[in-house]
Design an enzyme around this catalytic site. Sequence first.
Site, PDB file in Angstrom:
ATOM      1  N   ARG A  94     -14.891   0.985 -29.378  1.00  0.00           N
ATOM      2  CA  ARG A  94     -15.656   0.144 -30.207  1.00  0.00           C
ATOM      3  C   ARG A  94     -16.794   1.084 -30.950  1.00  0.00           C
ATOM      4  NH1 ARG A  94     -12.276  -2.544 -30.207  1.00  0.00           N
ATOM      5  NH2 ARG A  94     -12.182  -4.954 -30.371  1.00  0.00           N
ATOM      6  N   ASP A 123     -18.283  -6.841 -28.517  1.00  0.00           N
ATOM      7  CA  ASP A 123     -18.363  -5.275 -29.257  1.00  0.00           C
ATOM      8  C   ASP A 123     -18.842  -6.114 -30.450  1.00  0.00           C
ATOM      9  OD1 ASP A 123     -15.912  -5.329 -28.052  1.00  0.00           O
ATOM     10  OD2 ASP A 123     -14.461  -6.868 -28.529  1.00  0.00           O
TER      11      ASP A 123
HETATM   12  N1  ARG Z   1     -14.355  -8.269 -22.429  1.00  0.00           N
HETATM   13  C1  ARG Z   1     -14.049  -7.045 -22.729  1.00  0.00           C
HETATM   14  C2  ARG Z   1     -15.477  -6.045 -23.233  1.00  0.00           C
HETATM   15  O1  ARG Z   1     -16.475  -6.872 -23.436  1.00  0.00           O
HETATM   16  C3  ARG Z   1     -13.100  -7.452 -23.604  1.00  0.00           C
HETATM   17  C4  ARG Z   1     -13.077  -7.739 -24.567  1.00  0.00           C
HETATM   18  C5  ARG Z   1     -12.287  -8.058 -25.294  1.00  0.00           C
HETATM   19  N2  ARG Z   1     -12.392  -8.439 -27.323  1.00  0.00           N
HETATM   20  C6  ARG Z   1     -11.753  -9.027 -28.048  1.00  0.00           C
HETATM   21  N3  ARG Z   1     -11.572  -8.794 -29.103  1.00  0.00           N
HETATM   22  N4  ARG Z   1     -11.060  -9.168 -27.805  1.00  0.00           N
HETATM   23  O2  ARG Z   1     -15.379  -4.845 -22.933  1.00  0.00           O
END
Ligand code: ARG
Length: 413
Positions: A94, A123
């Site tokens: 990210r 995210d």
């Molecule tokens: N829980 C993990 C994180 O926050 C994975 C997130 C996956 N993100 C997604 N947009 N599907 O890093």
Amino acid sequence: MSDKVVLAYSGGVDTSVAIKWVPENYKMEVITLTVDIGNVPNLEAIKKKAEKLGVKTAIVIDARETFIKDYCWPALQANALYEGVYPMATALGRPLIAKLMAETALKYGAKAVSHGCTGKGNDQVRLDVGINTLAPDLKIIAPAREWGMTREQTIQYAIKNKIPIPVTKKNPYSIDENLWGRAIECGILEDPMNEPPEDAFIWTKSPDKTPNKATYIEIDFEEGIPVGLDGKKLDGITLLENLNKVAGDNGVGRIDHIENRLVGIKSRELYEAPAAVVLFQAHQALEEMTLTKQQQRFKQKVAIEYSDLIYNGLWFSAMHQDLAAYVQSTQRFVTGSIRIKLWKGTSMVVGRKSPYSLYSFKLATYEKEDTFDPSNAVGFIQLWGLPVKTQAQLQPIQKSSALNSLKASKKSK
Ligand code: ARG
């Protein structure tokens, strides 16, 4: 001419809907930005899809090398596993995406950036904080956080606007993936008691379908960075691709975890990260050989802080810069090779060597080559145990309560 907005575009449902929704609600021209950090299904198809949805400027950036060099390797050197298990493929990707969004917006004179994150995840924090830090004047539009549509309504909106939808009954999960790993969420996995169905896994074989014979691999490190596999020098991309394949084929790299999100939610997270899992193991094994006990202990504390700050979206912080400098310094002798045995979903370190190894055969051996002088042990033990021995004599309360509980447990028998 209308203002421009740079939309981080994955080709998925939410960001495809955003291509229509953003101009409808903000009267801006959408420029899409698709960042390749590995394992993006088909970049050309994603670009075409954006253009078909009316986008005039569809940008694709291959950021795989940068991702590995500046994001994955430093995290590996730090042993940064969130909550001890998650290699953070998504969390590491990210900040790089945020940086490229900001740079692209500035380059194209856009006033805003946009992403498909919902209001429930980590995210959104990582992207927003990154963008606000690097380019504070950019407006951030997060349609999925604003539009208040359910999944079903989003799909209806897509159908109405003739947007092709990739989610099918056959693909019931929400996926995020790059070279460092794959995150699988939603659907049946939301009940933490449900065992993940085999169809959730793409990169790793089920251990009952893996070879019956063990596979041995050897990973070479230079200053904490993996540089070779089985004696062959490899660039980062090839090394990760090969390692993902061989470890995944042996069923290694599955992680099933109840995770503490920054936004306060506990969530059930499933990951596949064959290469990362093996590399963290190998790297730590090499540190066991080349760092002192004190260095290892202190580094473990740093690893917790380091992984927390990455997970929590504080990549572009001075704290990160400082910790990274410390971690770099610790890696100057973390050079050598680690031998790993892959077998039926397990990976085990079975051999290690380093030109800077602190392991001394002459000190460790019980054979005739032994140079350790055991007579030194006697005085050392006297001094080492002195404070406890003294305390036990001067503060009998502790001694007697220990004895009392011993007596009590004897009586109850
Ligand atoms: N829980 C993990 C994180 O926050 C994975 C997130 C996956 N993100 C997604 N947009 N599907 O890093």
